[in-house]
Design an enzyme around this catalytic site. Sequence first.
Site, short mmCIF file in Angstrom:
data_model
loop_
_atom_site.label_atom_id
_atom_site.label_comp_id
_atom_site.label_asym_id
_atom_site.label_seq_id
_atom_site.Cartn_x
_atom_site.Cartn_y
_atom_site.Cartn_z
N GLY A 88 1.02 5.30 2.11
CA GLY A 88 0.52 6.15 3.18
C GLY A 88 1.02 7.56 3.02
N GLY A 89 0.87 8.33 4.09
CA GLY A 89 1.28 9.73 4.04
C GLY A 89 2.78 9.89 3.84
N LYS B 262 8.48 1.38 5.35
CA LYS B 262 7.82 2.58 4.84
C LYS B 262 8.89 3.46 4.20
CE LYS B 262 3.75 2.85 7.80
NZ LYS B 262 2.88 3.73 8.61
N ASP C 163 -2.32 11.37 17.19
CA ASP C 163 -3.19 10.99 16.06
C ASP C 163 -3.89 9.68 16.38
OD1 ASP C 163 -4.45 11.08 13.61
OD2 ASP C 163 -2.77 10.17 12.52
N VAL D 173 4.64 1.50 0.98
CA VAL D 173 4.79 0.58 2.10
C VAL D 173 4.98 -0.83 1.54
CG1 VAL D 173 3.77 -0.31 4.23
CG2 VAL D 173 3.28 2.04 3.50
N GLY E 152 0.82 -1.20 0.00
CA GLY E 152 0.00 0.00 0.00
C GLY E 152 0.85 1.25 0.00
#
Length: 321
Positions: A17-18, A37, A130, A22, A15
């Site tokens: 992410g920010g 990551k 978060d 990943v 995937g």
Amino acid sequence: MAETLGHYKLLERVGAGGLGQVYRARDTKVGRTVLIKLVGTPIAGRPDLRADFLADARRACAVSHPNIAALFDAADEPDGLFLAIEYVHGEPLGRAIGGRPLNPRRSLDIAIQLADGLAEAHALSVLHLDICPANIVLTSRGMTKLLDLGLSTWTNGGKARRAAALALVSGAEVQGTCVPYLSPEQARGEVADELSDVFSLGSVLFEMLTGRLAFPGSTPMDQARGVLNATPPPPSHLNGEVPVELDELVARALAKNREARPASAASLAAELRAVAAVLDIRASEQEPPEVAPPAPESRWPLAVAVIAVAIVLIAWFLFRR
């Protein structure tokens, strides 16, 4: 794309992410599966941001707790800037809730584990900032894992929380599923601290107990305004299975004034355990008493009868002789 980064062998992309892409990978030094990551150019391409990112990540590496997804490595290699993170296999909390309340005792257990993990992180001056169901995973072994500790400056969720604070002033629109879980001080753009994490955990606990957001709204901006101005109803009013002992604790965790909240994540964990103990005692008292098995019938009468018959037979035999 290189097949290896340092001593990590990339296995598959899972995937984005920010931070960037990943991958599931293999740590060839210790033989464990990790998540890699890769940090994208917006951070990796700027030396000042790169240094700040590495400093934050290495502080998070110091936190070791069973309920925190471990950050094993923050590496600045010629092939790229990346993080090596514990591979957590399980169900995201948001999916487990799915708009329905969880069992109150299970909700307590999850919240206790999260509070324990936060207490360890806070003791090392590492904040999460978060906390939301998307960053919490429930494993098949009953463990709760909090993801992305100490990285809110760089994650999409952390950016959305900061954007919400600016949007409340400017009137601009903001996106992000994490907005309902930000603390009032975050919504006001003030400095956040350990009690901001306590507030966000209170929001997650409310949702576990009721299946509803503590601060609902048709848009993220409505949700952010609710964080500042709305008071959620007691959870027991929305779910009759929630014990009233939790109403007061949840209300304090969600207090707008930081001083009215539990004093720390460790204090919250202790109070949650106290409520859990009350529920366990109450449940044991409601269980039907065990029925003792019937006592076995005495065999003495039969034994006496057999002996008597034996005496008569012996006497008869002797008489015949």
